[in-house]
Design an enzyme around this catalytic site. Structure first.
Site, PDB file in Angstrom:
ATOM      1  N   HIS A 153       0.827  -1.210   0.000  1.00 54.25           N
ATOM      2  CA  HIS A 153       0.000   0.000   0.000  1.00 54.25           C
ATOM      3  C   HIS A 153       0.860   1.259   0.000  1.00 54.25           C
ATOM      4  O   HIS A 153       0.390   2.340   0.357  1.00 54.25           O
ATOM      5  CB  HIS A 153      -0.950   0.015   1.205  1.00 54.25           C
ATOM      6  CG  HIS A 153      -1.671  -1.283   1.409  1.00 54.25           C
ATOM      7  ND1 HIS A 153      -1.221  -2.261   2.269  1.00 54.25           N
ATOM      8  CD2 HIS A 153      -2.782  -1.775   0.820  1.00 54.25           C
ATOM      9  CE1 HIS A 153      -2.035  -3.315   2.212  1.00 54.25           C
ATOM     10  NE2 HIS A 153      -2.992  -3.051   1.342  1.00 54.25           N
TER      11      HIS A 153
HETATM   12  S1  FES Z   1       1.736  -0.517   3.316  1.00 56.97           S
HETATM   13 FE1  FES Z   1       0.133  -1.909   3.773  1.00 56.97          FE
HETATM   14  S2  FES Z   1       1.205  -3.674   4.419  1.00 56.97           S
HETATM   15 FE2  FES Z   1       2.749  -2.244   4.019  1.00 56.97          FE
END
Ligand code: FES
Length: 188
Positions: A153
């Site tokens: 993410h």
């Molecule tokens: S940014 Fe979501 S698990 Fe690493």
């Protein structure tokens, strides 16, 4: 002088008798609680790993082959562990950040062993949802802050593995470890 009826709570004293019964009930419940704790504690104790098991769960890492700017990915208690030797430039980059401006304020000193600031030892587990960030492997994307980048993410960690951007709430965790020589550490 108190009558027999008053003492056993069955007498005509009404309110006083009720209070005595309440006390007896509360005392009974309290003793039951103590009994439950006494039973549960040995069970919890049995579930704790013994010292032998914990010793086996420690990981020794040889640092001698890790050059400045390089990192390795190994495992500690079945989870990814990153060990990195920072360059003087990466140390300077980490040091110039005002910790109070950080989401999870910590200095590089606080995240490393005294006098061994160049050795950054962290879990390789993103503090958002647990993906393994990139940046420890040769040629991997280290993100815009030069540390580690989580492709799940988009969390970016800096050269002290502190969270700088993206959804992760905390810095990469620094496990308990100590130096066993100038070129080896024992993690755990
Ligand atoms: S940014 Fe979501 S698990 Fe690493």
């Amino acid at each position: 002088m108190a009558s027999v009826e008053q003492i056993d709570g069955t007498g005509p004293s009404g309110e006083d008798g009720v209070r005595r019964r309440d006390f007896i009930n509360i005392a009974a419940v309290s003793f039951a609680g103590v009994g439950a704790v006494a039973v549960v504690l040995p069970l919890i104790d049995q579930m704790n790993p013994s010292a032998d098991v914990l010793a086996l769960a420690s990981t020794e890492v040889d640092l001698s082959a890790i050059q400045p700017g390089q990192a390795i990915k190994t495992t500690f208690r079945s989870q990814p562990l990153f060990v990195r030797q920072l360059t003087p430039k990466e140390i300077a980059e980490a040091d110039k950040v005002d910790p109070s401006s950080l989401r999870d304020p910590q200095t590089l000193e606080e995240r490393t062993v005294d006098g061994k600031k160049q050795w950054l030892v962290t879990m390789g587990v993103c503090t958002h949802l647990g993906c393994v960030p990139l940046g420890a492997g040769e040629g991997e994307n280290r993100g815009e802050f030069g540390g580690y980048f989580c492709p799940c993410h988009g969390s970016s960690y800096d050269t002290a593995a502190r969270i700088r951007k993206g959804p992760a709430p905390k810095n990469l965790e620094v496990p308990k470890y100590s130096f066993t020589s100038d070129t080896a550490i024992l993690v755990g």
